[in-house]
Design a protein around this motif. Structure first.
Motif, mmCIF file in Angstrom:
data_model
loop_
_atom_site.group_PDB
_atom_site.id
_atom_site.type_symbol
_atom_site.label_atom_id
_atom_site.label_comp_id
_atom_site.label_asym_id
_atom_site.label_seq_id
_atom_site.Cartn_x
_atom_site.Cartn_y
_atom_site.Cartn_z
ATOM 1 N N ARG A 1 20.023 42.180 39.168
ATOM 2 C CA ARG A 1 21.404 41.860 39.546
ATOM 3 C C ARG A 1 21.616 42.146 41.025
ATOM 4 N N PHE A 2 22.311 41.228 41.681
ATOM 5 C CA PHE A 2 22.714 41.411 43.075
ATOM 6 C C PHE A 2 24.229 41.542 43.123
ATOM 7 N N ASP A 3 24.728 42.577 43.762
ATOM 8 C CA ASP A 3 26.164 42.727 43.996
ATOM 9 C C ASP A 3 26.434 42.385 45.460
ATOM 10 N N MET A 4 27.194 41.313 45.678
ATOM 11 C CA MET A 4 27.403 40.780 47.030
ATOM 12 C C MET A 4 28.876 40.756 47.399
ATOM 13 N N ARG A 5 29.150 40.962 48.679
ATOM 14 C CA ARG A 5 30.510 40.797 49.184
ATOM 15 C C ARG A 5 30.907 39.321 49.103
ATOM 16 N N THR A 6 32.123 39.088 48.705
ATOM 17 C CA THR A 6 32.636 37.716 48.664
ATOM 18 C C THR A 6 33.346 37.373 49.966
ATOM 19 N N ILE A 7 33.549 36.073 50.174
ATOM 20 C CA ILE A 7 34.223 35.553 51.358
ATOM 21 C C ILE A 7 35.318 34.595 50.889
ATOM 22 N N PRO A 8 36.573 34.822 51.284
ATOM 23 C CA PRO A 8 37.616 33.842 50.938
ATOM 24 C C PRO A 8 37.298 32.501 51.591
ATOM 25 N N ILE A 9 37.529 31.419 50.882
ATOM 26 C CA ILE A 9 37.195 30.099 51.409
ATOM 27 C C ILE A 9 38.311 29.117 51.074
ATOM 28 N N SER B 1 10.177 34.983 33.034
ATOM 29 C CA SER B 1 11.250 34.091 33.470
ATOM 30 C C SER B 1 12.561 34.862 33.505
ATOM 31 N N MET B 2 13.285 34.713 34.617
ATOM 32 C CA MET B 2 14.570 35.385 34.770
ATOM 33 C C MET B 2 15.734 34.472 34.373
ATOM 34 N N SER B 3 15.451 33.409 33.619
ATOM 35 C CA SER B 3 16.471 32.394 33.310
ATOM 36 C C SER B 3 17.705 32.946 32.608
ATOM 37 N N ARG B 4 17.543 34.005 31.815
ATOM 38 C CA ARG B 4 18.684 34.544 31.065
ATOM 39 C C ARG B 4 19.499 35.547 31.879
ATOM 40 N N PHE B 5 19.056 35.832 33.078
ATOM 41 C CA PHE B 5 19.819 36.739 33.942
ATOM 42 C C PHE B 5 20.800 35.903 34.760
ATOM 43 N N ASN B 6 21.896 35.561 34.112
ATOM 44 C CA ASN B 6 22.866 34.654 34.723
ATOM 45 C C ASN B 6 24.255 35.294 34.853
ATOM 46 N N THR B 7 24.273 36.582 35.161
ATOM 47 C CA THR B 7 25.534 37.309 35.337
ATOM 48 C C THR B 7 26.430 36.628 36.366
ATOM 49 N N GLN B 8 27.683 36.505 36.025
ATOM 50 C CA GLN B 8 28.730 36.051 36.938
ATOM 51 C C GLN B 8 29.959 36.918 36.686
ATOM 52 N N ALA B 9 30.212 37.872 37.572
ATOM 53 C CA ALA B 9 31.332 38.793 37.372
ATOM 54 C C ALA B 9 31.903 39.209 38.718
ATOM 55 N N LEU B 10 33.219 39.366 38.756
ATOM 56 C CA LEU B 10 33.909 39.855 39.941
ATOM 57 C C LEU B 10 34.512 41.224 39.657
ATOM 58 N N ASN B 11 34.532 42.079 40.667
ATOM 59 C CA ASN B 11 35.216 43.358 40.492
ATOM 60 C C ASN B 11 36.724 43.124 40.487
ATOM 61 N N SER B 12 37.494 44.185 40.333
ATOM 62 C CA SER B 12 38.937 44.035 40.091
ATOM 63 C C SER B 12 39.676 43.360 41.244
ATOM 64 N N ASP B 13 39.252 43.615 42.484
ATOM 65 C CA ASP B 13 39.945 42.983 43.612
ATOM 66 C C ASP B 13 39.190 41.767 44.151
ATOM 67 N N LYS B 14 38.157 41.361 43.430
ATOM 68 C CA LYS B 14 37.389 40.140 43.724
ATOM 69 C C LYS B 14 36.683 40.180 45.082
ATOM 70 N N THR B 15 36.388 41.380 45.549
ATOM 71 C CA THR B 15 35.661 41.495 46.821
ATOM 72 C C THR B 15 34.156 41.584 46.629
ATOM 73 N N ILE B 16 33.730 41.850 45.394
ATOM 74 C CA ILE B 16 32.297 41.967 45.085
ATOM 75 C C ILE B 16 31.968 41.053 43.907
ATOM 76 N N ALA B 17 30.947 40.233 44.088
ATOM 77 C CA ALA B 17 30.464 39.365 43.016
ATOM 78 C C ALA B 17 29.130 39.903 42.508
ATOM 79 N N SER B 18 29.020 40.095 41.206
ATOM 80 C CA SER B 18 27.760 40.475 40.578
ATOM 81 C C SER B 18 27.077 39.201 40.102
ATOM 82 N N ILE B 19 25.842 38.998 40.567
ATOM 83 C CA ILE B 19 25.166 37.716 40.389
ATOM 84 C C ILE B 19 23.774 37.942 39.806
ATOM 85 N N GLY B 20 23.476 37.236 38.729
ATOM 86 C CA GLY B 20 22.152 37.310 38.137
ATOM 87 C C GLY B 20 21.160 36.435 38.878
ATOM 88 N N PRO B 21 19.897 36.865 38.991
ATOM 89 C CA PRO B 21 18.899 36.144 39.792
ATOM 90 C C PRO B 21 18.364 34.875 39.160
#
Length: 509
Positions: free
Chosen positions: A230-238, A118-138
């Motif tokens: 972990r997935f590192d994804m580009r963010t989108i301003p909304i 189970s990947m339930s504990r992989f719940n990373t939520q983090a932004l890099n310094s300029d908030k262009t990349i989000a690190s996301i746990g699966p």
């Protein structure tokens, strides 16, 4: 009996290729794996009859996929997963991996007589310094991610429905609300943290020549190469956006399909990169033709209260409306939250992927084959709702995908704008499984045959919407992706552990 013999044959073939001592029976191998995990990582191993075991093994969307693993391993970190994977490999046990548990393919996330990770504990939520990349746990669902990012007025191009898990959706490609301007969800990934078959932890990016091939393969190649932590994804301003959920009774049929035809036409809404729809028709066969309904999830990613791209649907005669939850939203998460009604995990479900050009004739074939056929053949199935779904894929979407590079690798010129169609079935009882599956398979074959005759069929099978007997890798890259995927799998899994022992929704074979 045949299934057991087949599994043993695979295991014996595998044991001849790797330098471990194997015990003769699968059950004893699994007992050894569970015992080793319990000794080495005791707070992360759960046995049957424990509360956590029950929670993890039943947190699965379709009851068709509820199986009985010998134990559940719930690692805290990539390092723990690495250690545990080595122990499982040494024992020769089968294993499965569950992220959100949404794929309704038996064996995709659980198994009998093996270790469920189970990947339930992989719940990373983090932004890099300029908030262009989000690190996301699966281990999260998309609504978890969206709610977190909304605090920073950001979003990522993830799944559309709130209960869908992060991990499975992204390694299958990913159709998102923002795909018209971003491509597949995986096209916004800049890096993957992955635990490989030997327990090694690597970070794969397109810029790293050492793992750039793995980076490519993970973009649509499913869980055939390792376990992503972990997935590192580009963010989108909304900001404010327009959209929501619309439903009509059967009286809107002509206007609905006119709107869908106009949307798919050259220069129609499908070509507006800010526009997204997820349109479907549904029927409850036991209740007869009067239960026929038409629905659409619509989104426009700019603060336009009346976007031209969606006007065909929003202007359907209001007398046919049964649900209208469309407006300009200051908080975009209102839209996925509206879809909680489709997140019920207390039933049986089946997906089937079928694609074709966005032509009115093909759309009509899909609708009539599924809806009329279900009314004729499935009135006896308790609790059944069956859907014909239309998911537009634009040429510009494929151009973005092509520039990004991925294993899906559809050709914008050859494939052009098309519909990734889908048949979805939801029903109550196990006794009806065979009848539902047989009907859906037959309906899909008929749609394929009839759209092929008129030159409208597209062989693309979207992995995240596919059924257990479909072969989603065959058409990727015009047939060129699969051989490369197999080469990459052999490179990172040279003794075949991931290939033969990790359960897959879809293997490369």
């Amino acid at each position: 009996m045949l299934a057991i013999q087949a599994a043993v044959t695979i295991d014996l073939a595998y044991s001849e290729r790797i330098p471990y001592t194997f015990k003769g029976r699968l059950q004893s191998r699994t007992s050894e794996a569970c015992g080793s995990l319990s000794t080495s990582l005791p707070d992360q191993l759960f046995w049957p009859n424990s509360t956590q075991y029950s929670t993890e093994t039943t947190d699965i969307w379709s009851e068709t996929c509820l199986l009985s693993p010998s134990c559940v391993f719930e690692p805290n970190t990539a390092e723990d997963l690495s250690q545990g994977l080595k122990l499982i490999k040494m024992s020769g046990s089968k294993l499965s991996v569950r992220s959100g548990g949404h794929m309704p393919v038996p064996g995709a996330q659980s198994l009998d007589d093996g270790v469920m990770i189970s990947m339930s504990r992989f719940n990373t939520q983090a932004l890099n310094s300029d908030k262009t990349i989000a690190s996301i746990g699966p281990g999260q669902t998309w609504i978890d991610v969206y709610t977190w990012l909304a605090q920073s007025d950001l979003v990522v191009n993830g799944g559309r429905y709130p209960s869908v898990g992060v991990g499975g959706e992204l390694i299958g490609g990913g159709i998102g609300y923002f795909s018209g301007s971003r491509g597949w969800g995986c096209n916004d990934i800049v890096g993957y943290e992955v635990v490989l078959a030997d327990g090694g932890i690597v970070y794969a990016t397109g810029e790293n020549t050492t793992f750039s091939d793995l980076f490519w393969a993970l973009k649509g190649g499913h869980n055939n190469f390792g376990i992503v932590t972990r997935f590192d994804m580009r963010t989108i301003p909304i900001g404010s956006i327009y959209g929501g959920f619309l439903a009509w009774n059967g009286g809107a049929k002509e206007q609905f399909f006119d709107a869908l035809e106009d949307y798919m036409a050259p220069g129609g809404g499908v070509d507006d990169p800010h526009s997204a729809i997820n349109a479907f028709a549904s029927i409850q066969p036991a209740k007869g033709s009067s239960s026929y309904s038409l629905e659409n999830v619509i989104l426009y990613s700019l603060p336009d209260p009346s976007p031209v791209a969606l006007r065909g649907f929003t202007s359907i005669n209001s007398s046919y409306l049964t649900t209208s939850e469309v407006s300009l939203h200051t908080t975009w998460t209102d839209i996925p939250n509206l879809l909680g009604q489709f997140s019920n995990r207390n039933g049986r479900s089946l997906f089937w992927s079928i694609s074709y050009k966005g032509d009115p004739q093909a759309i009509s074939i899909h609708n009539h084959t599924v809806i009329d056929g279900a009314l004729e053949e499935l009135t006896h199935v308790a609790g059944l709702t069956i859907y014909a779904t239309w998911q537009p894929i634009s040429k510009s979407w494929l151009e973005i995908s092509q520039r990004s590079g991925d294993a899906i690798a559809l050709d914008p010129e050859t494939d052009g704008t098309f519909i990734a169609g889908m048949i979805t079935s939801l029903w109550d009882n196990e006794e009806d499984d065979e009848a539902v599956y047989a009907f859906v398979e037959k309906a899909a074959q008929k749609i394929q045959s009839e759209t092929t005759k008129v030159g409208l069929y597209n062989p693309f099978i979207y992995l995240n919407d596919a059924a257990k007997t479909q072969k989603p890798f065959d058409a990727l890259g015009g047939g060129k992706s699969l051989p490369r995927l197999k080469e990459i799998q052999a490179k990172y899994d040279p003794d075949g552990f991931i290939k033969n022992y990790l359960q897959h929704g879809f293997s490369l074979e």
